[in-house]
Structure formats: structure tokens, C-alpha cells
Design a protein around this motif. Structure first.
Motif, PDB file in Angstrom:
ATOM      1  N   TRP A   1     -58.345  -4.750 -50.352  1.00  0.00           N
ATOM      2  CA  TRP A   1     -59.717  -4.244 -50.375  1.00  0.00           C
ATOM      3  C   TRP A   1     -59.847  -2.969 -49.559  1.00  0.00           C
ATOM      4  O   TRP A   1     -60.549  -2.043 -49.935  1.00  0.00           O
ATOM      5  CB  TRP A   1     -60.661  -5.320 -49.845  1.00  0.00           C
ATOM      6  CG  TRP A   1     -62.066  -4.849 -49.647  1.00  0.00           C
ATOM      7  CD1 TRP A   1     -62.689  -4.585 -48.467  1.00  0.00           C
ATOM      8  CD2 TRP A   1     -63.024  -4.569 -50.668  1.00  0.00           C
ATOM      9  NE1 TRP A   1     -63.976  -4.171 -48.681  1.00  0.00           N
ATOM     10  CE2 TRP A   1     -64.216  -4.149 -50.029  1.00  0.00           C
ATOM     11  CE3 TRP A   1     -62.991  -4.637 -52.059  1.00  0.00           C
ATOM     12  CZ2 TRP A   1     -65.354  -3.806 -50.730  1.00  0.00           C
ATOM     13  CZ3 TRP A   1     -64.138  -4.295 -52.757  1.00  0.00           C
ATOM     14  CH2 TRP A   1     -65.293  -3.877 -52.102  1.00  0.00           C
TER      15      TRP A   1
ATOM     16  N   THR B   1     -53.045  -1.636 -49.124  1.00  0.00           N
ATOM     17  CA  THR B   1     -52.042  -2.162 -50.047  1.00  0.00           C
ATOM     18  C   THR B   1     -52.514  -1.915 -51.469  1.00  0.00           C
ATOM     19  O   THR B   1     -53.686  -2.150 -51.787  1.00  0.00           O
ATOM     20  CB  THR B   1     -51.821  -3.670 -49.824  1.00  0.00           C
ATOM     21  OG1 THR B   1     -51.349  -3.898 -48.490  1.00  0.00           O
ATOM     22  CG2 THR B   1     -50.794  -4.221 -50.801  1.00  0.00           C
ATOM     23  N   SER B   2     -51.628  -1.456 -52.301  1.00  0.00           N
ATOM     24  CA  SER B   2     -51.989  -1.202 -53.700  1.00  0.00           C
ATOM     25  C   SER B   2     -52.222  -2.525 -54.420  1.00  0.00           C
ATOM     26  O   SER B   2     -51.764  -3.590 -53.985  1.00  0.00           O
ATOM     27  CB  SER B   2     -50.879  -0.421 -54.394  1.00  0.00           C
ATOM     28  OG  SER B   2     -49.698  -1.203 -54.484  1.00  0.00           O
TER      29      SER B   2
ATOM     30  N   GLY C   1     -57.635  -0.733 -49.031  1.00  0.00           N
ATOM     31  CA  GLY C   1     -56.814   0.360 -49.522  1.00  0.00           C
ATOM     32  C   GLY C   1     -55.474   0.489 -48.837  1.00  0.00           C
ATOM     33  O   GLY C   1     -54.696   1.397 -49.141  1.00  0.00           O
TER      34      GLY C   1
END
Length: 273
Positions: A100, A104-105, A102
Motif C-alpha cells: 500500500w 513493495t511492488s 509503495g
């Protein structure tokens, strides 16, 4: 022939911890240049450790004196997991936060969640194989229990309990980020132990979808909708409440303090008894 109970279980869980530690170190040395495979395997090994150990701990709930022994083991192994599994979420709810924010992709987060559920299945299969050998007293008849029905209350109450515990746990994790790591692991372990004592007899106090599936796969098969609602949706909803609301509201400080005070009083009452 089955041999002694508690000592053998501790030896088994220690073996799992050591083996997972070696596997994580090997993956770090050999696969660091392949980030996707490395992330998947490290998360899988780490979640496997938690699921396998918790499966074994679930058999020791009636060891005397109870619940002192079970709570002590819960605290001890939670500390051990915190010290040996640094950098791994081991919980789909924990993976949602960096996704959420950003950090981690979406693909990497999905990969880690997949690894967690793969580990949950592997841990269950491995522990059932060990139990089938019936080499120790706690393993005798363990496979014949089927669905152990961790929900000892209504579905609505169970949903609310798992939701509340997830909110409290995630808030505590966020607020403990500024604490010295060597103290943080003990604070988190103490909170988990308090939650287990407060609600373990009602829902199991799991608040981890992957762990819940590993512990109670038979129950998911028998009552899929009910167990999905309580053990998957409720913890994830608790995480989203943190992400959307409580993390940005000053009320969160008051809220978590009040809940922790209630849990503290329950533990104090338990110690007095």
C-alpha cells in the motif's frame, strides 16, 4: 514406541528453526542475484518455520501446569521467530502495508503472499508426516482429530475478535518501529502472548491468514465461508483499517493504550490466580 512429550517437541521445533536458518543463509549466498526467487524462498522458509512450530505448539496446550506452559512456550518461540526471521513478514497482512505504501511492488507482494501460503501447506504436510510416525506422546492420535474447531463462539463474535486483535497487533507493530530492536522483539512477543491468553480459547487468536490455513485446513474445507470470513477477511480488514484510518488519527494512541490496559489486567488476574 512413543517417547517423552515436551522435550521431544522442543527438540523437533529447534530442529526446524536450525534447518530454516541454514536454508535462509544458503539462499542469501546463492540466490541474492535473482531477487524474485530469493524473495520467494526466504519468505517461504520463514513462514514454514512459524507454521511448523505453531502446529507443534498446538499439541502442547494441555501440558501441565496449564496455561502457564503453553503461554511460556508461545512467548519464547515468538521471541525466537522475531530474532531469527528478520526481514520476513510471514503474514499476508504484514505484506499488505509495504504494498500500500509503495515500498513493495504489486508483483513482489503477490509473490510473497503466494510463498506464505505455499509454506503453510508444506508445513502442514510435513508436520502431519511427523505426527504419523507417533514417536512422541503428543503425536499419538493427533491426525485423528480432524477439524479442531478453534471457534468457540459465534461467527460474528469470532470475526470481531480477530478484527480487533489484528488492529491492536498492527498498531503495536507500527508504534514499536522506533523501539530498539533488541527490546522490540520482546514487546511484540509479550503482546502476542497477551492476545493468545485473552482470546485463544475463543478463536485461537491467530490474526494471520496463512497460519490459520496451516493450522485448520480441515475446518476451511468443512466450513469454508465461515473460516474465510473470520481468519482471512477479518485480519486483512484490520490491516486496511490501520492503513486507511487509525494510522492518521490521534485516536489510535488512546485506543491502543486502552486495549493494552485491558489485556494487562487480564494477564495480571491470571498471574494472581
Amino acid at each position: 514406541m512413543a517417547v517423552g512429550g515436551l522435550g521431544s517437541s522442543l527438540l523437533l521445533m529447534s530442529g526446524v528453526v536450525v534447518t530454516v536458518g541454514l536454508c535462509r543463509r544458503l539462499a542469501r549466498r546463492r540466490l541474492y542475484s535473482r531477487p524474485l526467487l530469493f524473495a520467494f524462498l526466504v519468505e517461504m522458509f520463514s513462514t514454514f518455520q512459524i507454521c511448523a512450530c505453531t502446529n507443534e505448539l498446538s499439541l502442547l496446550g494441555n501440558v501441565e501446569p496449564k496455561p502457564h506452559t503453553a503461554l511460556t512456550l508461545t512467548y519464547g518461540f515468538t521471541v525466537l521467530h522475531g530474532l531469527t526471521l528478520v526481514g520476513s513478514a510471514c503474514n499476508p497482512c504484514g505484506t499488505l502495508q509495504p504494498m500500500w505504501g509503495g515500498g513493495t511492488s504489486l508483483s513482489m507482494g503477490g509473490l510473497k503472499i503466494a510463498a506464505q501460503f505455499v509454506a503453510a501447506v508444506l508445513a502442514r504436510v510435513f508436520m502431519h508426516f511427523i505426527w504419523s510416525l507417533e514417536m512422541t506422546e503428543p503425536h499419538l492420535g493427533a491426525l485423528s482429530q480432524g477439524c479442531s474447531s478453534p471457534m468457540q463462539t459465534t461467527e460474528t463474535q469470532a470475526f470481531c475478535i480477530e478484527l480487533l486483535f489484528s488492529v491492536v497487533f498492527q498498531l503495536a507493530v507500527l508504534r514499536a518501529e522506533s523501539v530498539n530492536p533488541k527490546y522490540r522483539v520482546h514487546l511484540i512477543a509479550l503482546l502476542i502472548t497477551m492476545l493468545v491468553y485473552a482470546g485463544g480459547n475463543l478463536t485461537g487468536a491467530i490474526f494471520n491468514p496463512a497460519l490459520a490455513f496451516s493450522l485448520h485446513a480441515d475446518c476451511f474445507y468443512d466450513k469454508f465461508l465461515s473460516y474465510t470470513l473470520v481468519y482471512w477477511i477479518a485480519p486483512c480488514l484490520g490491516k486496511f483499517l490501520i492503513l486507511y484510518v487509525f494510522e492518521k488519527v490521534l485516536f489510535s494512541t488512546w485506543f491502543i493504550n486502552q486495549v493494552i490496559n485491558v489485556l494487562y489486567l487480564r494477564v495480571l488476574d491470571f498471574c494472581v490466580k
